[in-house]
Design an enzyme around this catalytic site. Structure first.
Site, PDB file in Angstrom:
ATOM      1  N   ASP A  46     -24.305  -3.156 -70.322  1.00  0.00           N
ATOM      2  CA  ASP A  46     -22.854  -3.106 -70.512  1.00  0.00           C
ATOM      3  C   ASP A  46     -22.204  -2.586 -69.229  1.00  0.00           C
ATOM      4  O   ASP A  46     -22.689  -1.616 -68.632  1.00  0.00           O
ATOM      5  CB  ASP A  46     -22.551  -2.166 -71.697  1.00  0.00           C
ATOM      6  CG  ASP A  46     -21.097  -2.218 -72.127  1.00  0.00           C
ATOM      7  OD1 ASP A  46     -20.484  -3.296 -72.019  1.00  0.00           O
ATOM      8  OD2 ASP A  46     -20.585  -1.182 -72.608  1.00  0.00           O
ATOM      9  N   HIS A  47     -21.130  -3.215 -68.799  1.00  0.00           N
ATOM     10  CA  HIS A  47     -20.392  -2.795 -67.593  1.00  0.00           C
ATOM     11  C   HIS A  47     -21.295  -2.614 -66.372  1.00  0.00           C
ATOM     12  O   HIS A  47     -21.361  -1.506 -65.801  1.00  0.00           O
ATOM     13  CB  HIS A  47     -19.629  -1.483 -67.835  1.00  0.00           C
ATOM     14  CG  HIS A  47     -18.488  -1.595 -68.789  1.00  0.00           C
ATOM     15  ND1 HIS A  47     -17.286  -2.185 -68.465  1.00  0.00           N
ATOM     16  CD2 HIS A  47     -18.362  -1.196 -70.071  1.00  0.00           C
ATOM     17  CE1 HIS A  47     -16.470  -2.134 -69.510  1.00  0.00           C
ATOM     18  NE2 HIS A  47     -17.107  -1.558 -70.505  1.00  0.00           N
TER      19      HIS A  47
ATOM     20  N   HIS B  57     -10.382   1.576 -74.360  1.00  0.00           N
ATOM     21  CA  HIS B  57     -11.623   2.345 -74.528  1.00  0.00           C
ATOM     22  C   HIS B  57     -11.326   3.779 -75.006  1.00  0.00           C
ATOM     23  O   HIS B  57     -10.283   4.340 -74.666  1.00  0.00           O
ATOM     24  CB  HIS B  57     -12.379   2.478 -73.199  1.00  0.00           C
ATOM     25  CG  HIS B  57     -12.990   1.196 -72.692  1.00  0.00           C
ATOM     26  ND1 HIS B  57     -12.421   0.441 -71.698  1.00  0.00           N
ATOM     27  CD2 HIS B  57     -14.140   0.573 -73.028  1.00  0.00           C
ATOM     28  CE1 HIS B  57     -13.198  -0.603 -71.431  1.00  0.00           C
ATOM     29  NE2 HIS B  57     -14.237  -0.558 -72.223  1.00  0.00           N
TER      30      HIS B  57
ATOM     31  N   GLY C   3     -13.741  -1.388 -76.477  1.00  0.00           N
ATOM     32  CA  GLY C   3     -12.829  -0.417 -77.087  1.00  0.00           C
ATOM     33  C   GLY C   3     -12.568  -0.764 -78.550  1.00  0.00           C
ATOM     34  O   GLY C   3     -11.444  -0.658 -79.040  1.00  0.00           O
TER      35      GLY C   3
ATOM     36  N   SER D 209     -13.507   0.837 -81.135  1.00  0.00           N
ATOM     37  CA  SER D 209     -13.129   2.012 -81.928  1.00  0.00           C
ATOM     38  C   SER D 209     -11.610   2.074 -81.960  1.00  0.00           C
ATOM     39  O   SER D 209     -10.956   1.814 -80.955  1.00  0.00           O
ATOM     40  CB  SER D 209     -13.656   3.301 -81.281  1.00  0.00           C
ATOM     41  OG  SER D 209     -15.048   3.227 -81.110  1.00  0.00           O
TER      42      SER D 209
ATOM     43  N   ASN E  86     -17.337  -4.105 -79.227  1.00  0.00           N
ATOM     44  CA  ASN E  86     -18.084  -2.951 -78.721  1.00  0.00           C
ATOM     45  C   ASN E  86     -17.520  -1.710 -79.406  1.00  0.00           C
ATOM     46  O   ASN E  86     -16.327  -1.411 -79.270  1.00  0.00           O
ATOM     47  CB  ASN E  86     -17.889  -2.804 -77.209  1.00  0.00           C
ATOM     48  CG  ASN E  86     -18.642  -3.842 -76.417  1.00  0.00           C
ATOM     49  OD1 ASN E  86     -19.200  -4.774 -76.979  1.00  0.00           O
ATOM     50  ND2 ASN E  86     -18.658  -3.690 -75.110  1.00  0.00           N
ATOM     51  N   ILE E  87     -18.378  -1.014 -80.120  1.00  0.00           N
ATOM     52  CA  ILE E  87     -17.916   0.175 -80.852  1.00  0.00           C
ATOM     53  C   ILE E  87     -18.795   1.343 -80.447  1.00  0.00           C
ATOM     54  O   ILE E  87     -19.972   1.402 -80.813  1.00  0.00           O
ATOM     55  CB  ILE E  87     -17.974  -0.087 -82.376  1.00  0.00           C
ATOM     56  CG1 ILE E  87     -17.002  -1.229 -82.716  1.00  0.00           C
ATOM     57  CG2 ILE E  87     -17.629   1.179 -83.155  1.00  0.00           C
ATOM     58  CD1 ILE E  87     -17.102  -1.756 -84.114  1.00  0.00           C
TER      59      ILE E  87
ATOM     60  N   THR F  41     -17.182   4.917 -79.289  1.00  0.00           N
ATOM     61  CA  THR F  41     -16.572   6.217 -79.570  1.00  0.00           C
ATOM     62  C   THR F  41     -16.715   6.600 -81.040  1.00  0.00           C
ATOM     63  O   THR F  41     -17.056   7.752 -81.358  1.00  0.00           O
ATOM     64  CB  THR F  41     -15.088   6.182 -79.141  1.00  0.00           C
ATOM     65  OG1 THR F  41     -15.052   5.927 -77.725  1.00  0.00           O
ATOM     66  CG2 THR F  41     -14.385   7.494 -79.419  1.00  0.00           C
TER      67      THR F  41
HETATM   68  P1  13P Z   1     -15.255   2.510 -77.468  1.00  0.00           P
HETATM   69  O1  13P Z   1     -16.166   3.643 -77.056  1.00  0.00           O
HETATM   70  O2  13P Z   1     -13.841   2.786 -77.198  1.00  0.00           O
HETATM   71  O3  13P Z   1     -15.525   2.069 -78.878  1.00  0.00           O
HETATM   72  O4  13P Z   1     -15.614   1.275 -76.524  1.00  0.00           O
HETATM   73  C1  13P Z   1     -16.933   0.894 -76.347  1.00  0.00           C
HETATM   74  C2  13P Z   1     -17.020  -0.111 -75.263  1.00  0.00           C
HETATM   75  O5  13P Z   1     -16.147  -0.926 -75.070  1.00  0.00           O
HETATM   76  C3  13P Z   1     -18.215  -0.103 -74.434  1.00  0.00           C
HETATM   77  O6  13P Z   1     -18.173  -1.085 -73.453  1.00  0.00           O
END
Ligand code: 13P
Length: 230
Positions: A38-39, A130, A159, A161, A181-182, A184
């Protein structure tokens, strides 16, 4: 199922360890598992992930000018496809609740990005942010529909969450969004369980004993997310 290693995780555990761990876990289950970087921010990091055995990579060039984002993402998609794995890119910029502002995805730029990079999935900025700790942050559905009109590439919501359960479900069923993507939301469940575990017995010091108490709450938190998407 997608197991992701993001930058925070990678800062403390080498990619080669994460890749081996994900592969081992994937082999223990009957459902298909993707191990995903990721990223990734550089081609070197993406190449290392490919070489270690990740089965999907994300290159995040979203802070760069459009032409540079397209050129670099295209090169990384080619690298991924050469290794028989998938590649996610990001167009527009998904900001951070505690910092950088978002830049919403322009549908025409999304179409151009999809066409010129060859990515398999595209992260978009449509009101998602995010690190949101509270739910109630609705995604901009008209912008999602405008993007879908001009490209059929599967869409990703970083993001995740903070996006209300009902909207996650409705869009998962009715739009090209194929991945949320979840992080947080799950990390908050972990933090709360860890705090309880530590505070429940001041004489406890063994990390395994303490961490064991976080397992069931994490399973429950993951189950809740998955069940509300079905
Ligand atoms: P959150 O932590 O805001 O849920 O986002 C996760 C994310 O996008 C990881 O790439």
């Amino acid at each position: 199922m997608i197991l992701q290693a993001g930058p925070g995780c990678r800062a403390h555990t080498p990619l080669s360890v994460l890749a081996a761990m994900f592969r081992h876990l994937a082999e223990q289950t009957t459902v298909p598992v993707v191990s995903h970087l990721d990223h990734g921010y550089t081609i070197e990091e993406c190449r290392e992930a490919v070489d270690c055995g990740f089965t999907s990579i994300m290159f995040d060039g979203s802070r760069k000018p459009l032409a540079q984002n397209i050129d670099e993402t295209a090169a990384i998609a080619e690298l991924a496809h050469g290794a028989g794995i998938s590649c996610e890119g990001e167009i527009g910029f998904v900001g951070y609740a505690d910092g950088e502002q978002s830049a919403g995805t322009d549908p025409d730029e999304a179409a151009q990005f999809a066409r010129q990079t060859g990515v398999d999935a595209m992260a978009i900025s449509v009101g998602n942010v995010h690190l949101q700790q509270n739910t109630g942050n609705y995604l901009d559905e008209p912008r999602i529909r405008a993007i879908e009109k001009v490209t059929s590439v599967p869409l990703v919501i970083h993001g995740g969450s903070g996006v209300p359960d009902a909207q996650r479900l409705q869009l998962a069923r009715s739009s090209n969004i194929c991945k949320y993507n979840i992080g947080t939301e799950l990390r908050m469940a972990f933090g709360s369980a860890l705090r309880d575990a530590v505070n429940s017995d001041s004489s406890r010091f063994d990390r395994v004993a303490i961490l064991k108490d976080t397992h069931a709450p994490m399973v429950q938190a993951c189950r809740r997310v998955l069940q509300t998407m079905n």
